[in-house]
Design an enzyme around this catalytic site. Structure first.
Site, PDB file in Angstrom:
ATOM      1  N   PRO A   2      -1.844   4.410  -2.261  1.00  0.00           N
ATOM      2  CA  PRO A   2      -2.023   3.125  -2.914  1.00  0.00           C
ATOM      3  C   PRO A   2      -2.583   2.064  -1.991  1.00  0.00           C
ATOM      4  O   PRO A   2      -1.998   1.762  -0.954  1.00  0.00           O
ATOM      5  CB  PRO A   2      -0.605   2.750  -3.321  1.00  0.00           C
ATOM      6  CG  PRO A   2       0.295   3.634  -2.519  1.00  0.00           C
ATOM      7  CD  PRO A   2      -0.540   4.486  -1.637  1.00  0.00           C
ATOM      8  N   GLU A   3      -3.679   1.512  -2.369  1.00  0.00           N
ATOM      9  CA  GLU A   3      -4.172   0.318  -1.718  1.00  0.00           C
ATOM     10  C   GLU A   3      -3.977  -0.810  -2.727  1.00  0.00           C
ATOM     11  O   GLU A   3      -3.340  -0.593  -3.752  1.00  0.00           O
ATOM     12  CB  GLU A   3      -5.639   0.518  -1.301  1.00  0.00           C
ATOM     13  CG  GLU A   3      -5.763   1.691  -0.335  1.00  0.00           C
ATOM     14  CD  GLU A   3      -7.173   1.938   0.185  1.00  0.00           C
ATOM     15  OE1 GLU A   3      -7.928   0.972   0.332  1.00  0.00           O
ATOM     16  OE2 GLU A   3      -7.510   3.106   0.438  1.00  0.00           O
TER      17      GLU A   3
END
Length: 272
Positions: A2-3
């Site tokens: 996840p960014e």
DNA sequence: CTATGGACCTGAATGC
DNA sequence: TGCATTCAGGTCCATA
């Protein structure tokens, strides 16, 4: 996994549904990166006031007081639903509420759930202080960005990943933004001219907004809290494309290692 | 202060 | 098929 776009997509997928819910129980699985910081029982009876995001952290505001910081690490994802099956071997946190159960699924357990009295209190303060500006929502300005880069001696790629100048840019989007801006990941940050800093600023905004609009990237296994996958992989220009032809000029994409992380770039399109 | 490398942990893909 | 090695979206921390 996840960014920033994935975390924001996650937030949007359950914030509205959990807001106003009363916590009935909380349970922990195997240890995550940090201890919760309070007994699970202390959470029951409180109400979820809302869900915010700061960088890659989700902040779940509680009433009458308290906040839960949630980080997805490398492999975390969140589910929110009613009638979830019993926790599996990689489900390490459940927040059971009157409107559904929030579940953190995280095989590698680099993620975290941390309780604090408020975001200024420990341990939240320590995790959140030092974070740079939010790239979306108007606070991120090209001139200030260029000025901040001026006193960073490290490679631009590392400065982006460090998150002290601007938050939320992880390995994939750093590679993609640098490609868009035509900048080598190895270039030292202070050497960026104003025009190049401007291009990078625009590229960061664009790549994050695009990924967000497409529901987050899904290079491996990202899905939001409703189990829906994103589509960024269709658009990746350089990330994970070592040896394949640049989509713009056909030169083979190169992979190098910086700070023990892979960087991908086009040797022709991206200049030192 | 900066820069570097190690640490955390599991699973998938690759190589012999 | 089996086993060892490498790699993965993050980021904190100790060390020099």
């Amino acid at each position: 996994m996840p960014e920033l776009p994935e975390v924001e997509v996650t937030r949007r997928s359950f914030a509205g549904r959990i807001s106003g819910a009363r916590i009935q129980a909380a349970r922990l699985g195997k240890p995550l990166r940090w201890p919760l910081g309070c007994p699970c029982e202390d959470l029951t009876g409180r109400t979820v006031a809302g869900v915010r995001r700061r960088g890659k952290y989700l902040l779940i505001d509680l009433k009458p007081s308290g906040v839960l910081l949630l980080h997805l690490g490398m492999s975390g994802s969140v589910l929110f639903d009613q009638g979830l099956p019993p926790p599996g071997r990689h489900d390490h946190f459940d927040l059971v509420t009157t409107q559904g159960t929030l579940r953190l699924h995280d095989p590698r357990r680099f993620g975290a759930v941390v309780y604090a009295q408020d975001e200024g209190a420990e341990p939240a303060r320590k995790l959140l202080s030092g974070l740079g500006v939010e790239p979306l929502g108007g606070q991120f300005e090209a001139q200030a960005f260029h000025r901040a880069l001026k006193d960073k001696k490290a490679a631009i790629k590392q400065v982006l990943l460090a998150g002290q100048v601007v938050v939320g840019v992880g390995n994939i989007y750093a590679c993609e933004a640098l490609f868009m801006a035509g900048i080598r990941p190895t270039l030292r940050a202070y050497r960026l001219s104003r025009p190049r800093a401007d291009r990078l600023h625009a590229a960061i905004c664009q790549v994050l907004e695009q990924a967000l609009a497409q529901g987050g990237s899904t290079l491996r296994d990202f899905s939001n809290a409703m189990g829906q996958a994103g589509h960024f992989q269709l658009a990746a220009q350089v990330y994970d494309r070592a040896g394949q032809p640049c989509r713009r000029c056909q030169a083979p994409i190169r992979r190098i290692v910086q700070q023990q992380r892979s960087s991908y770039f086009c040797p022709d399109c991206q200049r030192p």
